[in-house]
Scaffold this active site. Structure first.
Site, PDB file in Angstrom:
ATOM      1  N   TYR A 110       7.566 -14.100  -9.723  1.00 27.78           N
ATOM      2  CA  TYR A 110       8.934 -14.241 -10.229  1.00 27.78           C
ATOM      3  C   TYR A 110       9.573 -15.532  -9.722  1.00 27.78           C
ATOM      4  CZ  TYR A 110      13.706 -12.726 -11.453  1.00 27.78           C
ATOM      5  OH  TYR A 110      14.972 -12.617 -11.973  1.00 27.78           O
ATOM      6  N   SER A 154      17.626 -17.628 -11.925  1.00 24.83           N
ATOM      7  CA  SER A 154      17.923 -16.658 -10.874  1.00 24.83           C
ATOM      8  C   SER A 154      18.261 -17.446  -9.618  1.00 24.83           C
ATOM      9  CB  SER A 154      16.696 -15.779 -10.625  1.00 24.83           C
ATOM     10  OG  SER A 154      16.827 -15.021  -9.439  1.00 24.83           O
TER      11      SER A 154
END
Length: 258
Positions: A153, A140
């Site tokens: 995350y 990401s």
């Protein structure tokens, strides 16, 4: 670029980014195992892509070692080997850290990091045996920078970079490459779920979450598309040499630039 019958195991592939990658691989001549927690959805996705010679469904909780090993073996039994791993399965949970339940932290880490580790471990023994393979991890933009409310995350996606870089070094002598795709905000159910959650946590409207939090740093205020990610995944899967290994490819409409 063509895959010429190469076999890919794609986790979290019943929908979203994973499904788009599987679809692109089949279009490029590949064969795919659609691995997903939801076997019914995986079966439907596999039927959409072709017959059993092209796509199969595999039930897999990527945080369960027995299920991972069984799913990889089912793929090898069906197609003879596994040439490409796309470690894509993931979830998102947002909280300020003082309110972050430890159980949620462990759940997110298990799916992202344990899942990447377990699927890698199960696949590389087949790749090493044949002297070739591609490990593709879904990172990401949060593999490179942080955002509020996303401690688990962000930590997990940073960890993915470390795993991929290690595998690039370990796998090189076996002809196995390892790379990370780092998307920006892709309009998937995972992102749609975050919009009201972040609006509530930040005390702003959902429209502001989209325009300011998610897309505020992009060059054109556009979401990245699943098809964009699939094209990058095809390049990484089809690349021939170790010239492209240990790298993270950011696909974010300029949100983050290395």
């Amino acid at each position: 670029m063509k895959l010429d019958g190469k076999v890919a195991l794609v986790t979290g592939a019943a929908s979203g980014i994973g499904h788009a990658i599987a679809k692109r691989y089949v279009a490029a001549g590949g064969r795919v195992a659609i691995a997903d927690l939801n076997l019914d959805a995986a079966t439907a996705a596999a039927k959409e892509l072709g017959d059993a010679k092209t796509a199969i469904a595999v039930a897999m909780d990527v945080a369960n070692e027995d299920q991972v090993n069984a799913g990889v073996e089912k793929t090898v039994q069906a197609f003879g080997t596994v040439d490409i791993l796309v470690s894509n399965a993931g979830i998102q949970i947002v909280h300020p850290i003082e309110d972050f339940p430890y159980a949620d932290w462990k759940k997110l880490m298990a799916i992202h990091l344990d899942g990447a580790f377990l699927t890698t471990k199960a696949c590389v023994k087949h790749m090493y045996k044949q002297g070739s393979g591609a490990l593709i991890y879904m990172g990401s933009v949060h593999s490179h920078e942080a955002s509020p409310l996303k401690s688990a995350y962000v930590a997990a996606k940073h960890g993915i970079l470390g795993l991929a870089r290690t595998m690039a070094k370990e796998g090189a002598k076996h002809g196995v490459r390892a790379n990370v795709i780092c998307p920006g905000f892709v309009r998937t159910p995972l992102v749609d779920k975050q919009i009201p959650e972040q609006a509530k946590e930040l005390g702003i409207t959902e429209e502001r979450v989209i325009k300011e939090v998610m897309l505020g740093e992009t060059v054109d205020k556009e979401f990245t598309m699943v098809e964009d990610i699939a094209e990058v995944a095809l390049v990484l899967a089809a690349f021939k040499t170790n010239a492209l290994t240990g790298e993270s490819i950011i696909v974010s409409h300029g949100w983050h630039m290395n």
